[in-house]
Write a protein that holds these residues in place. Sequence first.
Motif, PDB file in Angstrom:
ATOM      1  N   ARG A 108       0.855  -1.189   0.000  1.00  0.00           N
ATOM      2  CA  ARG A 108       0.000   0.000   0.000  1.00  0.00           C
ATOM      3  C   ARG A 108       0.885   1.231   0.000  1.00  0.00           C
ATOM      4  O   ARG A 108       1.959   1.231   0.604  1.00  0.00           O
ATOM      5  N   THR A 109       0.457   2.267  -0.693  1.00  0.00           N
ATOM      6  CA  THR A 109       1.224   3.511  -0.715  1.00  0.00           C
ATOM      7  C   THR A 109       0.282   4.694  -0.660  1.00  0.00           C
ATOM      8  O   THR A 109      -0.894   4.598  -1.042  1.00  0.00           O
ATOM      9  N   PHE A 110       0.809   5.827  -0.184  1.00  0.00           N
ATOM     10  CA  PHE A 110      -0.007   7.029  -0.048  1.00  0.00           C
ATOM     11  C   PHE A 110       0.200   7.981  -1.222  1.00  0.00           C
ATOM     12  O   PHE A 110       1.269   8.043  -1.810  1.00  0.00           O
ATOM     13  N   VAL A 111      -0.856   8.723  -1.498  1.00  0.00           N
ATOM     14  CA  VAL A 111      -0.795   9.835  -2.454  1.00  0.00           C
ATOM     15  C   VAL A 111      -0.870  11.129  -1.653  1.00  0.00           C
ATOM     16  O   VAL A 111      -1.794  11.321  -0.854  1.00  0.00           O
ATOM     17  N   TYR A 112       0.127  12.011  -1.858  1.00  0.00           N
ATOM     18  CA  TYR A 112       0.213  13.258  -1.102  1.00  0.00           C
ATOM     19  C   TYR A 112      -0.158  14.446  -1.989  1.00  0.00           C
ATOM     20  O   TYR A 112       0.080  14.427  -3.207  1.00  0.00           O
ATOM     21  N   PRO A 113      -0.688  15.523  -1.394  1.00  0.00           N
ATOM     22  CA  PRO A 113      -1.049  16.694  -2.192  1.00  0.00           C
ATOM     23  C   PRO A 113       0.163  17.460  -2.719  1.00  0.00           C
ATOM     24  O   PRO A 113       0.087  18.126  -3.741  1.00  0.00           O
ATOM     25  N   ARG A 114       1.289  17.345  -2.007  1.00  0.00           N
ATOM     26  CA  ARG A 114       2.532  17.961  -2.445  1.00  0.00           C
ATOM     27  C   ARG A 114       3.682  17.021  -2.086  1.00  0.00           C
ATOM     28  O   ARG A 114       3.481  15.996  -1.447  1.00  0.00           O
ATOM     29  N   ALA A 115       4.893  17.395  -2.438  1.00  0.00           N
ATOM     30  CA  ALA A 115       6.051  16.519  -2.240  1.00  0.00           C
ATOM     31  C   ALA A 115       6.553  16.574  -0.810  1.00  0.00           C
ATOM     32  O   ALA A 115       7.656  17.040  -0.515  1.00  0.00           O
ATOM     33  N   SER A 116       5.720  16.090   0.110  1.00  0.00           N
ATOM     34  CA  SER A 116       6.096  16.048   1.519  1.00  0.00           C
ATOM     35  C   SER A 116       5.364  14.911   2.207  1.00  0.00           C
ATOM     36  O   SER A 116       4.129  14.819   2.125  1.00  0.00           O
ATOM     37  N   ILE A 117       6.116  14.055   2.910  1.00  0.00           N
ATOM     38  CA  ILE A 117       5.484  12.944   3.625  1.00  0.00           C
ATOM     39  C   ILE A 117       4.847  13.409   4.933  1.00  0.00           C
ATOM     40  O   ILE A 117       4.182  12.612   5.608  1.00  0.00           O
ATOM     41  N   LYS A 118       5.020  14.691   5.294  1.00  0.00           N
ATOM     42  CA  LYS A 118       4.430  15.217   6.516  1.00  0.00           C
ATOM     43  C   LYS A 118       3.003  15.713   6.320  1.00  0.00           C
ATOM     44  O   LYS A 118       2.309  16.033   7.292  1.00  0.00           O
ATOM     45  N   LEU A 119       2.564  15.771   5.072  1.00  0.00           N
ATOM     46  CA  LEU A 119       1.220  16.239   4.782  1.00  0.00           C
ATOM     47  C   LEU A 119       0.212  15.097   4.886  1.00  0.00           C
ATOM     48  O   LEU A 119       0.552  13.940   4.647  1.00  0.00           O
ATOM     49  N   PRO A 120      -1.047  15.394   5.235  1.00  0.00           N
ATOM     50  CA  PRO A 120      -2.068  14.349   5.272  1.00  0.00           C
ATOM     51  C   PRO A 120      -2.275  13.763   3.865  1.00  0.00           C
ATOM     52  O   PRO A 120      -2.477  14.511   2.902  1.00  0.00           O
ATOM     53  N   LEU A 122      -3.900  12.032   0.561  1.00  0.00           N
ATOM     54  CA  LEU A 122      -5.194  12.158  -0.100  1.00  0.00           C
ATOM     55  C   LEU A 122      -5.860  10.805  -0.316  1.00  0.00           C
ATOM     56  O   LEU A 122      -7.080  10.702  -0.354  1.00  0.00           O
ATOM     57  N   MET A 123      -5.030   9.774  -0.448  1.00  0.00           N
ATOM     58  CA  MET A 123      -5.545   8.463  -0.826  1.00  0.00           C
ATOM     59  C   MET A 123      -4.485   7.421  -0.531  1.00  0.00           C
ATOM     60  O   MET A 123      -3.292   7.735  -0.489  1.00  0.00           O
ATOM     61  N   ALA A 124      -4.909   6.171  -0.335  1.00  0.00           N
ATOM     62  CA  ALA A 124      -3.977   5.054  -0.180  1.00  0.00           C
ATOM     63  C   ALA A 124      -4.251   4.056  -1.300  1.00  0.00           C
ATOM     64  O   ALA A 124      -5.370   3.554  -1.431  1.00  0.00           O
ATOM     65  N   LEU A 125      -3.244   3.793  -2.110  1.00  0.00           N
ATOM     66  CA  LEU A 125      -3.412   2.925  -3.273  1.00  0.00           C
ATOM     67  C   LEU A 125      -2.869   1.530  -2.982  1.00  0.00           C
ATOM     68  O   LEU A 125      -1.815   1.382  -2.358  1.00  0.00           O
ATOM     69  N   PRO A 126      -3.537   0.479  -3.464  1.00  0.00           N
ATOM     70  CA  PRO A 126      -3.122  -0.887  -3.165  1.00  0.00           C
ATOM     71  C   PRO A 126      -2.105  -1.426  -4.165  1.00  0.00           C
ATOM     72  O   PRO A 126      -1.921  -0.877  -5.264  1.00  0.00           O
ATOM     73  N   LEU A 127      -1.452  -2.495  -3.790  1.00  0.00           N
ATOM     74  CA  LEU A 127      -0.590  -3.250  -4.692  1.00  0.00           C
ATOM     75  C   LEU A 127      -1.342  -3.563  -5.973  1.00  0.00           C
ATOM     76  O   LEU A 127      -2.463  -4.058  -5.942  1.00  0.00           O
ATOM     77  N   GLY A 128      -0.723  -3.240  -7.123  1.00  0.00           N
ATOM     78  CA  GLY A 128      -1.329  -3.543  -8.409  1.00  0.00           C
ATOM     79  C   GLY A 128      -2.101  -2.403  -9.034  1.00  0.00           C
ATOM     80  O   GLY A 128      -2.461  -2.478 -10.217  1.00  0.00           O
ATOM     81  N   ALA A 129      -2.387  -1.347  -8.266  1.00  0.00           N
ATOM     82  CA  ALA A 129      -3.054  -0.188  -8.860  1.00  0.00           C
ATOM     83  C   ALA A 129      -2.164   0.408  -9.946  1.00  0.00           C
ATOM     84  O   ALA A 129      -0.945   0.441  -9.813  1.00  0.00           O
ATOM     85  N   GLU A 130      -2.780   0.857 -11.027  1.00  0.00           N
ATOM     86  CA  GLU A 130      -2.030   1.399 -12.162  1.00  0.00           C
ATOM     87  C   GLU A 130      -2.236   2.907 -12.259  1.00  0.00           C
ATOM     88  O   GLU A 130      -3.357   3.403 -12.148  1.00  0.00           O
ATOM     89  N   GLY A 179     -13.588 -12.370  -1.617  1.00  0.00           N
ATOM     90  CA  GLY A 179     -13.659 -11.448  -2.738  1.00  0.00           C
ATOM     91  C   GLY A 179     -12.608 -10.360  -2.728  1.00  0.00           C
ATOM     92  O   GLY A 179     -12.515  -9.572  -3.671  1.00  0.00           O
ATOM     93  N   GLY A 180     -11.792 -10.302  -1.661  1.00  0.00           N
ATOM     94  CA  GLY A 180     -10.847  -9.211  -1.515  1.00  0.00           C
ATOM     95  C   GLY A 180      -9.613  -9.335  -2.400  1.00  0.00           C
ATOM     96  O   GLY A 180      -9.193 -10.433  -2.771  1.00  0.00           O
ATOM     97  N   LYS A 181      -8.986  -8.179  -2.694  1.00  0.00           N
ATOM     98  CA  LYS A 181      -7.805  -8.142  -3.556  1.00  0.00           C
ATOM     99  C   LYS A 181      -6.788  -7.105  -3.113  1.00  0.00           C
ATOM    100  O   LYS A 181      -5.999  -6.626  -3.913  1.00  0.00           O
ATOM    101  N   SER A 182      -6.778  -6.765  -1.819  1.00  0.00           N
ATOM    102  CA  SER A 182      -5.808  -5.769  -1.362  1.00  0.00           C
ATOM    103  C   SER A 182      -5.295  -6.132   0.021  1.00  0.00           C
ATOM    104  O   SER A 182      -5.790  -7.063   0.666  1.00  0.00           O
ATOM    105  N   SER A 183      -4.334  -5.361   0.511  1.00  0.00           N
ATOM    106  CA  SER A 183      -3.753  -5.615   1.831  1.00  0.00           C
ATOM    107  C   SER A 183      -4.744  -5.372   2.958  1.00  0.00           C
ATOM    108  O   SER A 183      -4.510  -5.794   4.093  1.00  0.00           O
TER     109      SER A 183
END
Length: 283
Positions: A108-120, A122-130, A179-183
């Motif tokens: 799983r990985t996070f999507v940030y609004p700007r280039a900073s890991i200190k920001l909240p 926006l979304m968490a994407l799962p393994l395999g998301a394109e 039916g699940g497909k993510s972490s």
Amino acid sequence: MSETFDRRLTPARSDLAAAHLKGRVDADRYVEGVVMEVKDCVVDMRREPRPDASIDTQVLFGERVTVYDELEGWAWAQLSRDGYVGWIAANTLWSEVSTPTHRVCVPRTFVYPRASIKLPPLMALPLGAEIAILKEHESFYVTRDLGFIWRSHLAPLDAPANDFVAVAETLIGAPYLWGGKSSLGIDCSGLVQVALLATGVEAPRDSDMQEAQLGSLLGPGAELRRGDLVFWKGHVGVMRDATTLLHANGAHMLVSSEPLELVRERNVKAGAGEVTSMRRLAL
């Protein structure tokens, strides 16, 4: 007269069917589908257009679907990747179909609004998301529509993983979800499908389909090795080595690693039956 088709893979109902099935199945009307893209991180595909209906599978961010019908906020669609048919929430789709360049290569990985890991995030994407990537910025990739993703968490689509078992091993401890497909929740065949996709191999969704279509059959006395698939009725696991099985299972309600013989004994005792086949992939 209608031919006999697998309900899971056939966009056909008595009242409506895909146009390409005209002359093969009976329906009141036939429609051309509209290709759309999943815009939420993980979306449930249900058997019926109700929030309490069973989850048959899940759809990951960036996947394409062909929508044939909409009903009260639900889209009846077929997945482009594995052909599964069912109902998904219509508000999780958009018509702006992108050309992905990268995939998520960690659980799983996070999507940030700007280039900073200190920001909240926006979304968490799962393994395999394109994802469609525009450019690099410091330690991040900049996406077309979302924001900033840590660079080492993405891999180019033309650089698949080498070892699907190693991919599956990253999900050890993930909860079991039918039916699940993510972490956040994954089932036995979902684990196999997601792990194989990371290596560029498209696999069918359910364990019976995988048993019928993947690899070559091994004899009863064959010595198992890493990457071999072991099947029971309604269940599949992946061998980590000659004796250890990795599988998402209801016994532990987790993705777990344990001796194959222990799993065999437990399944027989529980009435789940013996191993139905063992198969080796040509990877």
